[in-house]
Design a protein around this motif. Sequence first.
Motif, PDB file in Angstrom:
ATOM      1  N   LYS A  83       0.812  -1.221   0.000  1.00 53.69           N
ATOM      2  CA  LYS A  83       0.000   0.000   0.000  1.00 53.69           C
ATOM      3  C   LYS A  83       0.845   1.271   0.000  1.00 53.69           C
ATOM      4  N   PHE A  84       1.906   1.293   0.782  1.00 57.01           N
ATOM      5  CA  PHE A  84       2.632   2.544   0.997  1.00 57.01           C
ATOM      6  C   PHE A  84       3.974   2.644   0.268  1.00 57.01           C
ATOM      7  N   SER A  85       4.430   1.570  -0.330  1.00 61.16           N
ATOM      8  CA  SER A  85       5.666   1.660  -1.115  1.00 61.16           C
ATOM      9  C   SER A  85       5.290   1.485  -2.586  1.00 61.16           C
ATOM     10  N   ASN A  90      10.110  -7.401  -2.313  1.00 64.86           N
ATOM     11  CA  ASN A  90      11.445  -7.391  -2.929  1.00 64.86           C
ATOM     12  C   ASN A  90      11.831  -6.010  -3.437  1.00 64.86           C
ATOM     13  N   LYS A  91      10.915  -5.349  -4.106  1.00 66.43           N
ATOM     14  CA  LYS A  91      11.200  -4.005  -4.612  1.00 66.43           C
ATOM     15  C   LYS A  91      11.420  -3.038  -3.445  1.00 66.43           C
ATOM     16  N   PHE A  92      10.649  -3.204  -2.388  1.00 68.74           N
ATOM     17  CA  PHE A  92      10.770  -2.378  -1.188  1.00 68.74           C
ATOM     18  C   PHE A  92      12.164  -2.515  -0.576  1.00 68.74           C
ATOM     19  N   PHE A 134      18.995  -1.537  -9.838  1.00 69.25           N
ATOM     20  CA  PHE A 134      19.597  -0.195  -9.866  1.00 69.25           C
ATOM     21  C   PHE A 134      19.083   0.594 -11.062  1.00 69.25           C
ATOM     22  N   LYS A 135      19.085  -0.045 -12.213  1.00 65.18           N
ATOM     23  CA  LYS A 135      18.635   0.643 -13.426  1.00 65.18           C
ATOM     24  C   LYS A 135      17.148   0.977 -13.352  1.00 65.18           C
ATOM     25  N   SER A 136      16.369   0.070 -12.793  1.00 60.08           N
ATOM     26  CA  SER A 136      14.938   0.315 -12.637  1.00 60.08           C
ATOM     27  C   SER A 136      14.678   1.505 -11.709  1.00 60.08           C
ATOM     28  N   GLU A 137      15.458   1.606 -10.664  1.00 63.51           N
ATOM     29  CA  GLU A 137      15.276   2.661  -9.652  1.00 63.51           C
ATOM     30  C   GLU A 137      15.837   4.017 -10.106  1.00 63.51           C
ATOM     31  N   THR A 138      16.983   4.003 -10.777  1.00 66.28           N
ATOM     32  CA  THR A 138      17.671   5.272 -11.080  1.00 66.28           C
ATOM     33  C   THR A 138      17.642   5.660 -12.553  1.00 66.28           C
TER      34      THR A 138
END
Length: 152
Positions: A83-85, A90-92, A134-138
Amino acid sequence: MNWTMIAISLTLIGIVLIWYVKRPKKASSGKVDIDEEELGMVYNRTIELINERKFYLNKSLKLSDLASELSYNERILSRSINKFSNGNFNKFINSFRIEYSKDLLTGGKFDHYTIEAIADESGFSNKVSFYNAFKSETGMSPTQYRASKQLN
């Protein structure tokens, strides 16, 4: 049968029906009833514990481990994270690992570390999952990120 018995029987049936309709419902899917405010508190406590104890550095961390440490039901913990992330467990956890790895990539004293070593130090079990997360996040690879920060 007399009218008194019929009246008593109908009254008892009415009481049972009222009880049945008014009683708390159990979710057939196994969901635990918890409101949004409580989910928010679970989420905030989860973040506090993760940051305090750096659970994200544990390569084999599972939802059940964290739920046990927090003394929460796994479903409740999972629901709060979802709900909040911006994703699942795993992604959290990977988001904490990515933030940690960014510090290692740009911290100066880790400049001699390979990308694989940074991934390992950050709690990732392999280079590929590190690169993908890393690539997905940044939006860039760890190597590109390191190079861009060294230019600044």
